[in-house]
Write a protein that holds these residues in place. Structure first.
Motif, PDB file in Angstrom:
ATOM      1  N   GLU A 107      51.443  35.718  17.289  1.00 27.53           N
ATOM      2  CA  GLU A 107      50.972  34.373  16.953  1.00 27.53           C
ATOM      3  C   GLU A 107      49.462  34.436  16.785  1.00 27.53           C
ATOM      4  O   GLU A 107      48.734  34.768  17.729  1.00 27.53           O
ATOM      5  CB  GLU A 107      51.337  33.365  18.054  1.00 27.53           C
ATOM      6  CG  GLU A 107      51.377  31.922  17.540  1.00 27.53           C
ATOM      7  CD  GLU A 107      50.047  31.201  17.430  1.00 27.53           C
ATOM      8  OE1 GLU A 107      50.031  30.075  16.899  1.00 27.53           O
ATOM      9  OE2 GLU A 107      49.013  31.744  17.876  1.00 27.53           O
ATOM     10  N   ALA A 137      46.003  44.398  18.690  1.00 25.72           N
ATOM     11  CA  ALA A 137      47.184  43.685  19.204  1.00 25.72           C
ATOM     12  C   ALA A 137      48.457  44.406  18.766  1.00 25.72           C
ATOM     13  O   ALA A 137      49.426  44.504  19.528  1.00 25.72           O
ATOM     14  CB  ALA A 137      47.191  42.243  18.713  1.00 25.72           C
ATOM     15  N   GLU A 182      44.276  30.968  20.112  1.00 24.74           N
ATOM     16  CA  GLU A 182      43.806  30.247  21.302  1.00 24.74           C
ATOM     17  C   GLU A 182      44.116  28.767  21.190  1.00 24.74           C
ATOM     18  O   GLU A 182      43.877  28.168  20.145  1.00 24.74           O
ATOM     19  CB  GLU A 182      42.279  30.371  21.413  1.00 24.74           C
ATOM     20  CG  GLU A 182      41.830  31.744  21.806  1.00 24.74           C
ATOM     21  CD  GLU A 182      40.345  31.943  21.523  1.00 24.74           C
ATOM     22  OE1 GLU A 182      39.659  30.985  21.131  1.00 24.74           O
ATOM     23  OE2 GLU A 182      39.897  33.091  21.699  1.00 24.74           O
ATOM     24  N   THR A 192      48.700  46.564  22.194  1.00 16.93           N
ATOM     25  CA  THR A 192      49.395  45.594  23.042  1.00 16.93           C
ATOM     26  C   THR A 192      50.894  45.594  22.750  1.00 16.93           C
ATOM     27  O   THR A 192      51.705  45.739  23.659  1.00 16.93           O
ATOM     28  CB  THR A 192      48.785  44.187  22.865  1.00 16.93           C
ATOM     29  OG1 THR A 192      47.362  44.308  22.955  1.00 16.93           O
ATOM     30  CG2 THR A 192      49.269  43.227  23.934  1.00 16.93           C
ATOM     31  N   TRP A 228      56.764  38.445  26.671  1.00 14.98           N
ATOM     32  CA  TRP A 228      55.720  37.583  26.111  1.00 14.98           C
ATOM     33  C   TRP A 228      54.395  38.027  26.703  1.00 14.98           C
ATOM     34  O   TRP A 228      54.252  38.035  27.928  1.00 14.98           O
ATOM     35  CB  TRP A 228      56.015  36.134  26.512  1.00 14.98           C
ATOM     36  CG  TRP A 228      55.416  35.103  25.623  1.00 14.98           C
ATOM     37  CD1 TRP A 228      54.861  35.286  24.406  1.00 14.98           C
ATOM     38  CD2 TRP A 228      55.344  33.701  25.889  1.00 14.98           C
ATOM     39  NE1 TRP A 228      54.450  34.082  23.875  1.00 14.98           N
ATOM     40  CE2 TRP A 228      54.733  33.103  24.764  1.00 14.98           C
ATOM     41  CE3 TRP A 228      55.735  32.889  26.947  1.00 14.98           C
ATOM     42  CZ2 TRP A 228      54.504  31.730  24.682  1.00 14.98           C
ATOM     43  CZ3 TRP A 228      55.515  31.530  26.864  1.00 14.98           C
ATOM     44  CH2 TRP A 228      54.907  30.953  25.740  1.00 14.98           C
ATOM     45  N   LYS A 229      53.489  38.449  25.881  1.00 16.80           N
ATOM     46  CA  LYS A 229      52.217  38.930  26.416  1.00 16.80           C
ATOM     47  C   LYS A 229      51.044  38.517  25.539  1.00 16.80           C
ATOM     48  O   LYS A 229      51.228  37.972  24.458  1.00 16.80           O
ATOM     49  CB  LYS A 229      52.265  40.445  26.627  1.00 16.80           C
ATOM     50  CG  LYS A 229      52.609  41.261  25.390  1.00 16.80           C
ATOM     51  CD  LYS A 229      53.117  42.672  25.733  1.00 16.80           C
ATOM     52  CE  LYS A 229      52.099  43.528  26.434  1.00 16.80           C
ATOM     53  NZ  LYS A 229      52.450  44.971  26.382  1.00 16.80           N
ATOM     54  N   GLY A 230      49.860  38.784  26.033  1.00 17.19           N
ATOM     55  CA  GLY A 230      48.661  38.455  25.274  1.00 17.19           C
ATOM     56  C   GLY A 230      47.630  39.548  25.463  1.00 17.19           C
ATOM     57  O   GLY A 230      47.849  40.493  26.235  1.00 17.19           O
ATOM     58  N   CYS A 231      46.535  39.443  24.746  1.00 15.04           N
ATOM     59  CA  CYS A 231      45.483  40.443  24.937  1.00 15.04           C
ATOM     60  C   CYS A 231      44.149  39.843  24.514  1.00 15.04           C
ATOM     61  O   CYS A 231      44.091  38.863  23.781  1.00 15.04           O
ATOM     62  CB  CYS A 231      45.758  41.696  24.116  1.00 15.04           C
ATOM     63  SG  CYS A 231      45.826  41.426  22.343  1.00 15.04           S
ATOM     64  N   MET A 246      53.452  29.175  18.652  1.00 17.21           N
ATOM     65  CA  MET A 246      53.569  30.139  19.759  1.00 17.21           C
ATOM     66  C   MET A 246      55.019  30.231  20.198  1.00 17.21           C
ATOM     67  O   MET A 246      55.550  31.310  20.437  1.00 17.21           O
ATOM     68  CB  MET A 246      52.694  29.700  20.945  1.00 17.21           C
ATOM     69  CG  MET A 246      51.225  29.941  20.666  1.00 17.21           C
ATOM     70  SD  MET A 246      50.183  29.419  22.029  1.00 17.21           S
ATOM     71  CE  MET A 246      48.592  29.856  21.349  1.00 17.21           C
ATOM     72  N   VAL A 269      53.339  38.833  21.035  1.00 15.80           N
ATOM     73  CA  VAL A 269      51.942  38.903  21.483  1.00 15.80           C
ATOM     74  C   VAL A 269      51.215  37.633  21.040  1.00 15.80           C
ATOM     75  O   VAL A 269      51.216  37.281  19.855  1.00 15.80           O
ATOM     76  CB  VAL A 269      51.220  40.149  20.913  1.00 15.80           C
ATOM     77  CG1 VAL A 269      49.786  40.224  21.435  1.00 15.80           C
ATOM     78  CG2 VAL A 269      51.977  41.423  21.263  1.00 15.80           C
ATOM     79  N   MET A 270      50.591  36.972  21.981  1.00 10.68           N
ATOM     80  CA  MET A 270      49.808  35.770  21.694  1.00 10.68           C
ATOM     81  C   MET A 270      48.360  36.154  21.479  1.00 10.68           C
ATOM     82  O   MET A 270      47.755  36.803  22.338  1.00 10.68           O
ATOM     83  CB  MET A 270      49.863  34.827  22.884  1.00 10.68           C
ATOM     84  CG  MET A 270      51.210  34.247  23.115  1.00 10.68           C
ATOM     85  SD  MET A 270      51.007  32.540  23.554  1.00 10.68           S
ATOM     86  CE  MET A 270      50.446  32.733  25.214  1.00 10.68           C
ATOM     87  N   ILE A 271      47.819  35.726  20.342  1.00 16.73           N
ATOM     88  CA  ILE A 271      46.420  36.020  20.025  1.00 16.73           C
ATOM     89  C   ILE A 271      45.662  34.709  19.802  1.00 16.73           C
ATOM     90  O   ILE A 271      44.512  34.573  20.172  1.00 16.73           O
ATOM     91  CB  ILE A 271      46.342  36.932  18.784  1.00 16.73           C
ATOM     92  CG1 ILE A 271      47.162  38.211  19.019  1.00 16.73           C
ATOM     93  CG2 ILE A 271      44.890  37.293  18.468  1.00 16.73           C
ATOM     94  CD1 ILE A 271      47.539  38.945  17.764  1.00 16.73           C
TER      95      ILE A 271
END
Ligand code: APR
Ligand code: ZN
Ligand code: ZN
Length: 376
Positions: free
Chosen positions: A269, A184, A296, A188, A316-319, A277, A292-294
């Motif tokens: 996060e 991440a 859940e 990311t 704002w992104k995630g992976c 978040m 980066v959102m990790i």
């Protein structure tokens, strides 16, 4: 091997129903069909996501099932047509496959494969049947990995072959926690040297984020956690500032903005709460900050934000699993661990025999462990 082509009877932890503790049972594991491999699992970590599964919060988990998705083992036998691994190879079981053929796998920018539970069920194998039975009942797979079983069957394109010297009792963490957090930061967020980072939640996945930020050359890494024992670990792994939300009256985004002047370059996060978040997003610099959102949220959750947070320029992104193309990248990551560039020892706080799987979950729930590795 004497077991090749035969049904194997072995131990597995079965989740019979939502909210029930795991039950260690004798299960039957059928031989691999064409394109599949049967793996003797040697070690598996316990991840927060497995806890979500037991609570019924994970989408597309069908009961009864065998959870576990952070495992490493040795190929016991292979089905027809399997060419990339053979009996005796050390492998990591991948909760994110890489079929190598779908449009997403062919995109060099993405690590997502269409053969995941978002597109088709991973509660059964690709031919829509299970290889597990227990007490005459069919037991579902989980993300095809089901590492809480002494033997598991998985498609060939969901295992990564490792160096023969890989210590399986450590590198099992590359199946989820380590790869997720480290990637991440590296893949990311693409953390730049000299930058400032904030990591919300420094547990099993958050600590590898700290390690990734440090490896990428961040000059300031702020760790945020309600558990001070975890903050002490974060410091050992490279965090420069450690803050506990309970020591402040103000929201974390205000504290971090004051500490840094105008917010961090990268925020992560790694808890899985709606409020953290939003705090992580608001903690980054309004101009070029990347969040980066990790973590859940339970399946079906919604989140609402002030659009101004994005309008000014934040990203704002995630992976998934750290953005790595799993089969291509994980063996190299493991090799760099072997060269001692990466230290996993601080992450593995407990090792337990497999039969004590429920004790491992207790440690996770009580915040006492970073990672418990179960050994068969
Ligand atoms: N503020 C700050 N820290 C918090 C808060 C909070 N409100 N609530 C929990 N934490 C901390 C915990 O103390 C713990 O150290 O977040 C950390 C979460 O770590 P783990 O329980 O070890 O969970 P982990 O396996 O790292 O997973 C974290 O990532 O992959 C996802 O599903 C996973 O959502 C989960 C998240
Ligand atoms: Zn694919
Ligand atoms: Zn996980």
């Amino acid at each position: 091997m004497a077991t090749s082509g035969k049904v194997i009877k072995c131990r597995a932890a079965v989740a019979w129903a939502v909210g029930k503790p795991l039950s260690v049972e004798e299960v039957e594991v059928a031989p691999p069909k064409a394109g599949e491999v049967r793996v003797k699992v040697v070690a598996t970590g316990i991840c927060h996501t497995d806890q979500h599964v037991l609570e019924g919060l994970f989408p597309s988990a069908d009961f009864p099932l065998i959870p576990g998705h952070e495992g490493a083992g040795i190929v016991e036998s292979v089905g027809e047509g399997v060419t990339s691994v053979k009996q005796g190879d050390k492998v990591i079981l991948l909760c994110l496959p890489q079929c190598g053929k779908c449009s997403f796998c062919l995109n060099p920018e993405s690590n997502y494969c269409r053969k995941t539970h978002f597109s088709e069920s991973q509660s059964v194998l690709p031919d829509k049947t299970s290889r597990f039975t227990c007490k005459g009942k069919m037991i579902h797979h989980f993300l095809w990995v089901s590492t809480f079983a002494e033997y598991t069957v998985i498609p060939e394109y969901a295992v990564a072959k490792l160096d023969a010297a890989a210590p399986l009792d450590k590198v099992c963490l590359f199946g989820c926690a380590f790869s997720t957090g480290y990637g991440a930061a590296i893949n990311t967020a693409k953390v730049k040297p000299g930058s400032t980072c904030a990591v919300f939640g420094v547990g099993g996945v958050g600590l590898p984020v700290v390690m990734g930020c440090k490896a990428a050359g961040a000059s300031r890494i702020i760790a945020i956690d309600i558990n001070k024992d975890k903050l002490a670990k974060a410091k050992e792994l490279g965090a420069t500032d450690c803050i506990c939300p309970r020591d402040f009256k103000k929201p974390m985004q205000e504290v971090i903005t004051e500490m840094t002047g105008h917010g961090v370059d990268y925020a992560f996060e790694v808890i899985g709460h709606e409020d953290t978040m939003i705090a992580a997003l608001a903690s980054c610099n309004m101009n070029t900050g990347i969040c980066v959102m990790i973590g859940e949220l339970p399946s079906g959750s919604m989140i609402s934000i002030d659009p101004m947070l994005l309008l000014t320029g934040r990203t704002w992104k995630g992976c998934l699993v750290g953005g790595w193309k799993m089969r291509d990248c994980i063996p190299n990551l493991v090799s760099s661990c072997l060269e001692k560039k990466v230290n996993l020892d601080l992450l593995i706080t407990h090792r337990l025999p497999f039969a004590k799987v429920n004790e491992g979950f207790e440690l996770l729930r009580a915040g006492k462990s970073i990672r418990t590795v179960l050994l068969f």
